[in-house]
Design a protein around this motif. Structure first.
Motif, PDB file in Angstrom:
ATOM      1  N   THR A   1      -1.104  -3.375  -6.821  1.00 15.09           N
ATOM      2  CA  THR A   1      -2.496  -3.580  -6.418  1.00 15.09           C
ATOM      3  C   THR A   1      -2.894  -5.031  -6.591  1.00 15.09           C
ATOM      4  O   THR A   1      -3.542  -5.618  -5.717  1.00 15.09           O
ATOM      5  CB  THR A   1      -3.435  -2.667  -7.238  1.00 15.09           C
ATOM      6  OG1 THR A   1      -3.026  -1.308  -7.058  1.00 15.09           O
ATOM      7  CG2 THR A   1      -4.876  -2.831  -6.813  1.00 15.09           C
TER       8      THR A   1
ATOM      9  N   GLU B   1       2.072   6.567  -7.265  1.00 14.71           N
ATOM     10  CA  GLU B   1       0.853   7.230  -7.697  1.00 14.71           C
ATOM     11  C   GLU B   1       1.213   8.487  -8.481  1.00 14.71           C
ATOM     12  O   GLU B   1       2.075   9.255  -8.072  1.00 14.71           O
ATOM     13  CB  GLU B   1       0.031   7.595  -6.460  1.00 14.71           C
ATOM     14  CG  GLU B   1      -1.438   7.594  -6.671  1.00 14.71           C
ATOM     15  CD  GLU B   1      -2.159   7.719  -5.354  1.00 14.71           C
ATOM     16  OE1 GLU B   1      -2.137   8.824  -4.785  1.00 14.71           O
ATOM     17  OE2 GLU B   1      -2.731   6.712  -4.907  1.00 14.71           O
TER      18      GLU B   1
ATOM     19  N   LYS C   1       0.835  -1.204   0.000  1.00 15.99           N
ATOM     20  CA  LYS C   1       0.000   0.000   0.000  1.00 15.99           C
ATOM     21  C   LYS C   1       0.874   1.260   0.000  1.00 15.99           C
ATOM     22  O   LYS C   1       0.572   2.232  -0.697  1.00 15.99           O
ATOM     23  CB  LYS C   1      -0.929   0.020   1.216  1.00 15.99           C
ATOM     24  CG  LYS C   1      -2.143  -0.853   1.059  1.00 15.99           C
ATOM     25  CD  LYS C   1      -3.058  -0.718   2.257  1.00 15.99           C
ATOM     26  CE  LYS C   1      -4.300  -1.556   2.091  1.00 15.99           C
ATOM     27  NZ  LYS C   1      -5.222  -1.420   3.232  1.00 15.99           N
TER      28      LYS C   1
ATOM     29  N   VAL D   1       1.804   0.510 -10.286  1.00 16.26           N
ATOM     30  CA  VAL D   1       0.682   0.588  -9.344  1.00 16.26           C
ATOM     31  C   VAL D   1      -0.282  -0.572  -9.575  1.00 16.26           C
ATOM     32  O   VAL D   1      -0.755  -1.194  -8.619  1.00 16.26           O
ATOM     33  CB  VAL D   1      -0.049   1.950  -9.459  1.00 16.26           C
ATOM     34  CG1 VAL D   1      -1.368   1.943  -8.699  1.00 16.26           C
ATOM     35  CG2 VAL D   1       0.837   3.069  -8.950  1.00 16.26           C
TER      36      VAL D   1
ATOM     37  N   GLU E   1       2.338   1.706  -3.419  1.00 18.20           N
ATOM     38  CA  GLU E   1       1.334   2.231  -4.342  1.00 18.20           C
ATOM     39  C   GLU E   1       1.280   3.757  -4.249  1.00 18.20           C
ATOM     40  O   GLU E   1       1.155   4.439  -5.262  1.00 18.20           O
ATOM     41  CB  GLU E   1      -0.045   1.651  -4.022  1.00 18.20           C
ATOM     42  CG  GLU E   1      -0.214   0.202  -4.406  1.00 18.20           C
ATOM     43  CD  GLU E   1      -1.515  -0.390  -3.912  1.00 18.20           C
ATOM     44  OE1 GLU E   1      -2.504   0.356  -3.745  1.00 18.20           O
ATOM     45  OE2 GLU E   1      -1.560  -1.617  -3.695  1.00 18.20           O
TER      46      GLU E   1
END
Length: 179
Positions: free
Chosen positions: A160, A97, A90, A156, A93
Motif C-alpha cells: 500500500t 489480504e 493492487k 499489505v 494486496e
C-alpha cells in the motif's frame, strides 16, 4: 496421478530456487531507471515484494541522499509503467489480504475441535488427556495462523505504501489516479 503431483512439486521447488536467486541478484544490481522499470514489469510476486521491501522498507531508510535518488528514479518512470505497477501492487494486496483467512481458520477450529472431543469421549480414561490435547492443538493453530496473518498484514502495508508512492508520482506526471 502421483507422477503428476511429483512433477508439480519439482516445478515448485525449481521456481523457489529461481526466485531465491533473483532476490540475491537484485540486491547486487544498481537501482536505476532501466532496472526499476524491468523489475516492476517482469518480477514474480514474491520477488517483487522482497524488492520493494529492500528498496522502500517500512522500517525507514538508512541514508536520506540515497532515498532521494531512489525517489528521482521512481519519478522518472513512464505513465504506462506506473499504471502497470499500480495495477500489480493492487492485485498483490488482494493476494496478501487476510480477512478471508480468519473465517477459514475459525471454520477449521470449529469443525476439528468437536471431532477430536467426540473421539476422546469414546474412551473415558483418556478424557482429560484429550481435553489437554484439544487445548494445545487449538493454541498452536491460533499462534501459527496469527503469525502468518501478521506477516501478510506487513506485506499489505508495504504494498500500500509503495502503491501510494506510485500514485503520487502518476498524479505529478499529470496522469489520472486509478482508484
Amino acid at each position: 496421478m502421483i507422477l503428476k503431483k511429483m512433477k508439480q512439486k519439482i516445478e515448485k521447488r525449481k521456481l523457489r530456487i529461481e526466485e531465491n536467486k533473483a532476490i540475491k541478484g537484485f540486491k547486487k544490481e544498481a537501482f536505476n531507471h532501466i532496472n526499476l522499470k524491468n523489475n516492476l514489469i517482469k518480477m514474480r510476486v514474491r520477488v517483487l515484494v522482497e524488492y520493494i521491501n529492500f528498496h522502500f522498507s517500512l522500517e525507514g531508510q538508512d541514508d536520506l541522499i540515497v532515498f532521494r535518488s531512489k525517489l528521482r528514479v521512481v519519478r522518472s518512470l513512464d505513465k504506462d509503467v506506473l499504471l502497470n505497477a499500480i495495477a500489480r501492487t493492487k492485485g498483490m494486496e488482494k493476494i496478501y489480504e487476510t480477512k478471508y483467512a480468519t473465517f477459514f481458520v475459525g471454520a477449521i477450529l470449529t469443525s476439528t475441535v468437536p471431532v477430536i472431543a467426540a473421539f476422546g469421549d469414546l474412551i473415558p480414561e483418556f478424557t482429560f488427556i484429550t481435553r489437554v490435547f484439544i487445548m494445545v492443538f487449538t493454541m498452536f493453530n491460533l499462534i501459527f495462523f496469527l503469525k502468518a496473518m501478521i506477516k501478510d498484514k506487513y506485506i499489505v502495508a508495504l504494498l500500500t505504501s509503495f502503491r501510494e508512492l506510485l500514485e503520487q508520482t502518476l498524479i505529478e506526471k499529470g496522469g489520472s489516479d486509478s482508484n
